[in-house]
Design a protein around this motif. Structure first.
Motif, PDB file in Angstrom:
ATOM      1  N   PHE A  21     -14.327  12.400  -8.833  1.00 21.70           N
ATOM      2  CA  PHE A  21     -13.723  11.907  -7.446  1.00 21.70           C
ATOM      3  C   PHE A  21     -11.991  12.213  -7.266  1.00 21.70           C
ATOM      4  N   CYS A  22     -11.645  12.513  -6.528  1.00 21.09           N
ATOM      5  CA  CYS A  22     -10.198  12.804  -6.268  1.00 21.09           C
ATOM      6  C   CYS A  22      -9.828  11.772  -5.214  1.00 21.09           C
ATOM      7  N   ILE A  23      -8.969  11.050  -5.558  1.00 22.06           N
ATOM      8  CA  ILE A  23      -8.378   9.944  -4.598  1.00 22.06           C
ATOM      9  C   ILE A  23      -6.947   9.985  -4.223  1.00 22.06           C
ATOM     10  N   VAL A  24      -6.607  10.246  -2.853  1.00 23.15           N
ATOM     11  CA  VAL A  24      -5.483  10.582  -2.454  1.00 23.15           C
ATOM     12  C   VAL A  24      -4.642   9.508  -1.720  1.00 23.15           C
TER      13      VAL A  24
ATOM     14  N   GLY B  72      -6.862   2.433  -2.509  1.00 24.86           N
ATOM     15  CA  GLY B  72      -7.235   3.737  -3.286  1.00 24.86           C
ATOM     16  C   GLY B  72      -7.122   3.598  -4.581  1.00 24.86           C
ATOM     17  N   PHE B  73      -5.976   2.903  -4.982  1.00 25.16           N
ATOM     18  CA  PHE B  73      -5.679   2.678  -6.433  1.00 25.16           C
ATOM     19  C   PHE B  73      -6.718   1.828  -7.148  1.00 25.16           C
ATOM     20  N   ALA B  74      -7.017   0.822  -6.197  1.00 25.66           N
ATOM     21  CA  ALA B  74      -7.759  -0.401  -6.759  1.00 25.66           C
ATOM     22  C   ALA B  74      -9.323   0.484  -6.885  1.00 25.66           C
ATOM     23  N   VAL B  75      -9.745   1.494  -6.137  1.00 27.62           N
ATOM     24  CA  VAL B  75     -10.990   1.860  -6.095  1.00 27.62           C
ATOM     25  C   VAL B  75     -10.896   3.051  -7.464  1.00 27.62           C
ATOM     26  N   ALA B  76      -9.704   3.467  -7.613  1.00 25.38           N
ATOM     27  CA  ALA B  76      -9.710   4.575  -8.709  1.00 25.38           C
ATOM     28  C   ALA B  76      -9.905   3.643 -10.088  1.00 25.38           C
ATOM     29  N   ARG B  77      -9.429   2.250 -10.149  1.00 21.60           N
ATOM     30  CA  ARG B  77      -9.461   1.586 -11.236  1.00 21.60           C
ATOM     31  C   ARG B  77     -11.019   1.279 -11.560  1.00 21.60           C
ATOM     32  N   HIS B  78     -11.652   0.957 -10.678  1.00 20.19           N
ATOM     33  CA  HIS B  78     -13.256   0.616 -10.693  1.00 20.19           C
ATOM     34  C   HIS B  78     -13.855   1.860 -11.100  1.00 20.19           C
TER      35      HIS B  78
ATOM     36  N   LYS C 283     -16.469   7.296 -14.468  1.00 20.70           N
ATOM     37  CA  LYS C 283     -16.411   8.638 -13.520  1.00 20.70           C
ATOM     38  C   LYS C 283     -15.098   8.994 -13.867  1.00 20.70           C
ATOM     39  N   LYS C 284     -15.161  10.588 -13.358  1.00 24.58           N
ATOM     40  CA  LYS C 284     -14.025  11.407 -13.599  1.00 24.58           C
ATOM     41  C   LYS C 284     -13.292  11.033 -12.408  1.00 24.58           C
ATOM     42  N   VAL C 285     -11.997  10.656 -12.716  1.00 24.05           N
ATOM     43  CA  VAL C 285     -11.057  10.410 -11.595  1.00 24.05           C
ATOM     44  C   VAL C 285      -9.744  11.066 -11.788  1.00 24.05           C
ATOM     45  N   GLU C 286      -9.358  11.620 -10.705  1.00 23.59           N
ATOM     46  CA  GLU C 286      -8.071  12.422 -10.360  1.00 23.59           C
ATOM     47  C   GLU C 286      -7.240  11.562  -9.411  1.00 23.59           C
ATOM     48  N   VAL C 287      -6.188  11.033  -9.496  1.00 25.20           N
ATOM     49  CA  VAL C 287      -5.383  10.139  -8.533  1.00 25.20           C
ATOM     50  C   VAL C 287      -4.284  10.909  -8.227  1.00 25.20           C
ATOM     51  N   PHE C 288      -3.846  10.886  -6.949  1.00 22.80           N
ATOM     52  CA  PHE C 288      -2.624  11.455  -6.386  1.00 22.80           C
ATOM     53  C   PHE C 288      -1.961  10.436  -5.434  1.00 22.80           C
TER      54      PHE C 288
END
Length: 499
Positions: free
Chosen positions: A47-50, A60-66, A72-77
């Motif tokens: 997942f790429c979370i923008v 979005g930041f909360a989703v990235a944490r979960h 899961k592979k997570v990249e956050v911007f």
């Protein structure tokens, strides 16, 4: 399902946080968990979370944490400056950094190249840029980011609303995410209802996030979307001792030389929807033709004044207009019915057309009136361009209904049904049904349900839902669905929904 504007959602949120003392971070966490539920984690692993610095970014930041916790592979911007980050967003931002998730900054074109590479590596892009509160045009780096997301993503999920979409009008504010799925919260956003927004929202999922009913009912504006449960709970079970007299006398006034189809379809719409006794009053030139086709309905002609007057007086519902012609004869028949009927009247087609510049006759009514215009007919009687009505359908329908004390059913994508106070949207139906006679069928169905004892606005909602439901069902196996197909299917669809 209830509908809300951006302003209503803001008032609900503020009331929950400031009056009910529900922490905003708790609502944000609930939202994140509902998003996780809808991400199809069995087949999506990267997942790429923008995000941005507002509360939508906090989701979005909360989703990235979960997702990180779920391995899961997570990249956050983070797009734009961190300065001025909302309190709840900052909490989730800080937690994410502390558990070791890198947050990439996007502030220039070089950063955008990194974002593009991440999107191309990921199975899913999560759009967590802007929420329903956006009112200004998307510009600068945000405009570029939205374009990069649209052009390079394999699958896009938007949180609450596609970033760049006006939550009230469904308009693109400069640039807009084109989502495959939109996960929205608690109430259906008004902007989702407008023409063309489905190409931006994709599949819309509405999830509850713990907002109490008291907060919703305090600010909700009496606007709803019909769902199958609503229809099921309103369709009456027939008493085993009942007979045809218990299901209403329906009069259909329709048809003229060259327009037998409209009269036939409208009459059969009433018959097939379960009315007890249906009579068609039509032009004498076409009566014999229609009498031979209408096995279960009776017929009289316009010339039989005494019989017509008796039927107007004794009917439980009257439908008028299909195939009659935009002329003085139609207007005189409509005036006669409005002045003398003691039951609800459903006005369609030429019955609506003859009202142009003569709306005063609606003031003389003794009973409820429902009009069922398509956009062209609505344009004629309100004297506004079709394109303007398309963009303001709810407002125009509500205003017209309230001013004339009638019910308006404005046909089309997301049909609007309103009495000026309560507004209900019917979501069923599709373009496979785009053919002549569909409106005539619906008019007969509405009159039928009124005749069977349903309140007028309920009859309009039930008829519209079943009409569209039947068309959707048939279109799974048919390229185009005609009114005759709907007529055959009506009793089967009613039974399916009832069970």
């Amino acid at each position: 399902m209830r509908i809300a504007t951006s302003e209503i959602m803001k008032e609900i949120d503020n009331y929950c946080i400031n009056e009910l003392r529900i922490p905003g971070i708790l609502l944000m966490e609930n939202a994140a968990l509902k998003i996780i539920k809808n991400l199809e984690l069995d087949k999506h692993h990267s997942f790429c979370i923008v995000c941005t610095k507002g509360n939508n970014g906090g989701d979005g930041f909360a989703v990235a944490r979960h997702l990180h916790i779920l391995n899961k592979k997570v990249e956050v911007f983070l797009v734009g400056d961190k300065e001025g980050m909302s309190q709840d967003c900052k909490i989730n931002y800080d937690i994410l950094k502390k558990i070791g998730v890198n947050i990439n900054k996007v502030t220039n074109l070089e950063d955008i190249n990194d974002l593009r590479d991440s999107i191309e590596r990921s199975q899913v892009t999560i759009d967590s840029l802007f929420g329903t509160g956006l009112s200004r045009k998307v510009e600068g780096i945000f405009d570029s980011v939205i374009s990069i997301i649209n052009e390079n993503s394999k699958y896009i999920v938007s949180i609450d609303i596609p970033s760049g979409l006006d939550g009230n009008r469904g308009k693109i504010l400069g640039n807009c995410i084109k989502a495959d799925k939109t996960i929205s919260f608690q109430l259906y956003k008004k902007g989702f209802l407008n023409y063309g927004t489905d190409k931006l929202t994709g599949e819309v999922v509405i999830e509850e996030i713990g907002i109490p009913e008291a907060a919703i009912s305090r600010f909700h504006n009496n606007e709803f979307i019909i769902d199958e449960n609503m229809i099921r709970s309103n369709i009456q079970v027939r008493d085993k001792y009942s007979y045809k007299g218990d299901y209403g006398r329906v009069l259909v006034v329709a048809g003229s030389n060259g327009y037998t189809g409209a009269a036939y379809i409208c009459t059969q719409g009433a018959v097939r929807s379960g009315a007890g006794l249906v009579t068609l009053c039509c032009d004498s030139e076409i009566r014999e033709t229609l009498r031979s086709k209408l096995v279960e309905a009776m017929t009289i002609s316009f010339d039989e004044q005494d019989k017509l007057s008796e039927l107007i007086e004794k009917s439980d519902a009257i439908a008028i207009g299909p195939g009659m012609g935009d002329n003085e004869k139609t207007f005189n028949l409509l005036s006669n019915i409005i002045n003398n009927a003691n039951c609800p009247i459903v006005i369609d087609a030429d019955g609506i057309n003859v009202l142009k510049d003569r709306l005063d006759i609606l003031k003389n009514k003794k009973s409820e009136i429902i009009i069922t215009p398509h956009l062209g007919e609505m344009s004629r009687i309100v004297d506004l361009p079709i394109d303007y009505i398309k963009e303001n359908r709810m407002e125009i329908s509500k205003k017209f209904a309230k001013e004339n004390n009638i019910i308006v059913l404005l046909k089309g994508y997301n049909t609007i049904i309103t009495d000026g106070e309560k507004t209900i949207i019917n979501p069923t139906g599709n373009s496979a049904m785009a053919s002549g006679g569909m409106g005539d069928c619906l008019t007969g169905m509405i009159a039928s349900f009124i005749g069977q004892g349903y309140k007028s606005i309920s009859a309009a909602c039930i008829a519209a839902f079943i009409h569209g439901y039947s068309g959707e069902k048939l279109s799974r196996d048919m390229f185009c669905v005609n009114a005759s197909h709907i007529l055959e299917d009506i009793p089967f669809s009613i039974k399916e929904i009832q069970c």
